[in-house]
Design an enzyme around this catalytic site. Structure first.
Site, PDB file in Angstrom:
ATOM      1  N   GLU A  32       0.808  -1.225   0.000  1.00 30.19           N
ATOM      2  CA  GLU A  32       0.000   0.000   0.000  1.00 30.19           C
ATOM      3  C   GLU A  32       0.846   1.282   0.000  1.00 30.19           C
ATOM      4  O   GLU A  32       0.459   2.279   0.605  1.00 30.19           O
ATOM      5  CB  GLU A  32      -1.005   0.018   1.164  1.00 30.19           C
ATOM      6  CG  GLU A  32      -2.143  -0.966   0.947  1.00 30.19           C
ATOM      7  CD  GLU A  32      -3.440  -0.590   1.641  1.00 30.19           C
ATOM      8  OE1 GLU A  32      -3.594   0.569   2.046  1.00 30.19           O
ATOM      9  OE2 GLU A  32      -4.302  -1.472   1.748  1.00 30.19           O
ATOM     10  N   HIS A  71      -2.162  -1.223  10.064  1.00 32.74           N
ATOM     11  CA  HIS A  71      -1.728  -2.616  10.258  1.00 32.74           C
ATOM     12  C   HIS A  71      -0.517  -2.596  11.189  1.00 32.74           C
ATOM     13  O   HIS A  71       0.199  -1.597  11.250  1.00 32.74           O
ATOM     14  CB  HIS A  71      -1.278  -3.243   8.933  1.00 32.74           C
ATOM     15  CG  HIS A  71      -2.408  -3.574   8.005  1.00 32.74           C
ATOM     16  ND1 HIS A  71      -2.631  -4.829   7.530  1.00 32.74           N
ATOM     17  CD2 HIS A  71      -3.369  -2.790   7.465  1.00 32.74           C
ATOM     18  CE1 HIS A  71      -3.680  -4.820   6.733  1.00 32.74           C
ATOM     19  NE2 HIS A  71      -4.146  -3.597   6.664  1.00 32.74           N
TER      20      HIS A  71
END
Lengths: 438, 438
Positions: free
Chosen positions: A51, A274
């Site tokens: 990402e 995360h």
């Protein structure tokens, strides 16, 4: 018993989904600053990032890490990019990208996975003279666990990932896969990957785990939005992984696995939505590594049976996906048909003068009808083209699974007939790792 | 000197571009009947077909060849399909497909390559206990040799093909690649593939060639349409190939190469608008095959230098392609801008009452303007999305070429410094094959 000689050093591997959507992810610039600091200070051998949606952010990290991690590769694909980046202290010799054939729908704008060209990237890294094949990937997100409309897409991605790893890792001394699989440990795609590549999950392989909060499981928490509809994962569920596999020449051991733990000392927010993973791996060079030794017949037969079971399960999901996509394709055809009717209607109005008594009204109406008809026709056509490519991919995956299943069946028959089985022919050496999960 | 033991049999490989566009290619059904008869009677070990655009035709051949070639795989991708099919007398164990990231433009309807998901398919075939990695491919057509707008696309495809072959052929005993490369023997992409995979062209490798007409060259003649704008290849130009490579364990020799010769005895037309190739290969099992032996420093350095040169040449083409695509992207933006203006114009007309004195005229005009604006905006957006993905692919290829070039440079420096070079690390063992071409 083969003698084992440790290679010069351990290997520290880092993996993080950076949540790097510019102008959308919160505190993006500051977090990249923090992520760069973390990688630089921790001196990981290899950092696998997901990402990293903007190339500018990759270039920022590249500049920041240029002295400690002089080798880097940013994988470019799709409309936005793959989001995948690798930073390495060791020389990257080669890179290869495999973009997944199925990755959501372009019209699902609020999910947006389609625009990121989800893929698996491979870099060949020269680690202390050993050839490390390092894979980084990010699979399609799961937006609803109860009604997961993207399950067939993620299963196809898992299949393509395992096929890519199987076929490109043959000459490697060590194989490492890191990334956000968007699947829980016991999810079908995850079992499929492990069973058919022989990759072992660092979390289940190590005795030394230092993870967030309860110390037993990793957590994918959205520290920022707290939106359960976006990140519906409960505490205790893992979706980020570091997997590993040795070779005939080198066996691998995961000494420890640690994660970041939400908040960062002295900072107002975490690195990402995360947690980051760091695995410490020991490489043991041996004449014939234990991982590749011959197994007894019973173990081999069990492994093959498990592989066959998980392929059968995956094949059923692909079949369901195929049925669903064929329904969508039929709807696209209906849309085209509807559009054609709307286009023909104005023609009818002209041909039937009684309907055209009010010329002003009819001119405007016919124009609007024709425009709507054209839009419907065009949309239907685009949807039709999209779904037909999806059907092709699903059928190809089904065929490949069938081939693998037949091959496993013949191996099973062969091993039963000969009473002997060796795993040295490129097929995964073990599927037993997924038995270790609870 | 290593001892060589012949394996049980020779290997006969067949390759044909079938020109199988239903309802467009002439005498399609009859030609498939003839092609099926040819493969069945000639008993090739492996038949590699391209342009089998319809799955129904593949299924027809599958039924027809079921007794002599019980193993088959049809690669499915894109809107129409990849057109690639394999028939084999030996068991196909596994299959993998890599769809090329760049393959023309969807709006070039009269060329249509985009709709066929051009790809390279790999089947792993168990040939007499040896593992054969057999690749079949079809690259983007060349519609004008003088002004080849698709050159960067074909170079990217060549790069992806060679990367795919390099990275997936490592565990193979023998490697075979057959297909329609749409490139002449000395074209850049062709040199790139041979130099970086070590694959050798059966035509230049054999002393026994039995080809059409002048006996020295193969011919891609359009026997049917004779349209020079569609098939601009002159007599004496090859675009169909069978390439081969051995391994440490097995060395390969091409005993003979033959082609069909236009007309077929007793039939009113040829098999296709391409000639079919048949290569007879001998496999020699040896302790350390000659193909993988160590070469002297000078030879290795020359090979690396040649690899570097051809990558540099290819990189320049990719750079040109990038510039061109960026121009196209800018045009797409202009189209979107124009569309936006047309959408805003009606708003202006409403805001400026003087222009709206004739309400009927303005209503119709504004409607038309708005519709045209919307169409322009949407088209511009779709073009923009298309070109942005192309730019991503071109940049990724450029980066991969840079990595390869750097790696070759360091190998060259290393070999100069150490005075020693071995080709056993997965890099192609020879680039000298392309020197054999005139």
């Amino acid at each position: 018993m083969a003698t084992e000689r440790p290679v010069p050093d351990k290997l520290r591997v880092f993996s993080l989904n950076c949540w790097g959507i510019r102008f959308s992810s919160q505190h993006c610039a500051q977090r990249y600053e923090m992520i760069g600091d973390l990688i630089a200070s921790e001196q990981h051998d290899i950092a696998l990032l997901q990402e990293v949606w903007s190339e500018r952010d990759f270039l920022f990290l590249k500049r920041k890490l240029s002295s400690c991690h002089p080798y880097a590769h940013y994988f470019k694909s799709g409309v936005i990019g793959s989001g995948l980046a690798v930073f390495s202290r060791h020389r990257i010799q080669d890179a290869l990208l495999y973009q997944y054939s199925l990755n959501g729908y372009p019209y699902m704008l609020r999910h947006g996975d389609w625009f990121g060209g989800k893929a698996v990237g491979l870099v060949v890294v020269d680690v202390f003279g050993l050839k490390a094949h390092v894979y980084v990937t990010h699979l399609h997100a799961e937006y609803s666990r109860a009604q997961d409309e993207y399950l067939p897409h993620r299963i196809v991605q898992s299949w393509e990932l395992l096929q890519f790893v199987r076929h490109t890792s043959c000459g490697a001394d060590v194989v490492i896969l890191g990334g956000d699989l968007n699947m829980h440990p016991q999810d079908l795609g995850n079992r499929l990957i492990r069973a058919h590549t022989g990759l072992r999950d660092c979390y289940t392989e190590t005795d030394t785990f230092d993870g967030c909060e309860d110390g037993h499981t990793l957590i994918a928490v959205n520290h920022f939005t707290k939106k359960q509809d976006l990140i519906p994962f409960e505490k205790g569920i893992r979706i980020d992984y570091i997997l590993m596999k040795g070779s005939k020449k080198v066996s691998m051991k995961c000494e420890s696995l640690s994660t970041t733990k939400g908040s960062v000392a002295g900072k107002p927010f975490p690195y990402s939505d995360h947690e980051a993973l760091t695995a410490e791996l020991t490489l043991l060079q041996s004449e014939e590594s234990r991982e590749h030794g011959q197994r007894n017949i019973s173990d081999s037969q069990t492994a093959i049976s498990e592989q066959m079971d998980v392929v059968a399960e995956a094949s059923a999901v692909v079949k369901d996906g195929l049925c669903h996509t064929e329904t969508l394709q039929a709807r696209a055809l209906h849309l085209m048909g509807g559009g054609l009717l709307l286009l023909l209607l104005p023609l009818l109005m002209i041909l039937l003068p009684c309907l055209c008594s009010c010329s002003h009204f009819s001119f405007t109406t016919t124009g609007l009808l024709a425009a709507a008809g054209a839009v419907f026709m065009l949309s239907g056509l685009l949807f039709y083209l999209l779904f037909i490519t999806h059907i092709k991919v699903l059928k190809e995956t089904e065929d490949q699974m069938k081939l693998t299943s037949d091959d496993l069946q013949s191996k099973l028959s062969g091993s039963r007939a000969s009473g002997f089985f060796s795993s040295s022919d490129g097929s995964p050496e073990s599927s037993s790792s997924f038995k270790r999960e609870e």
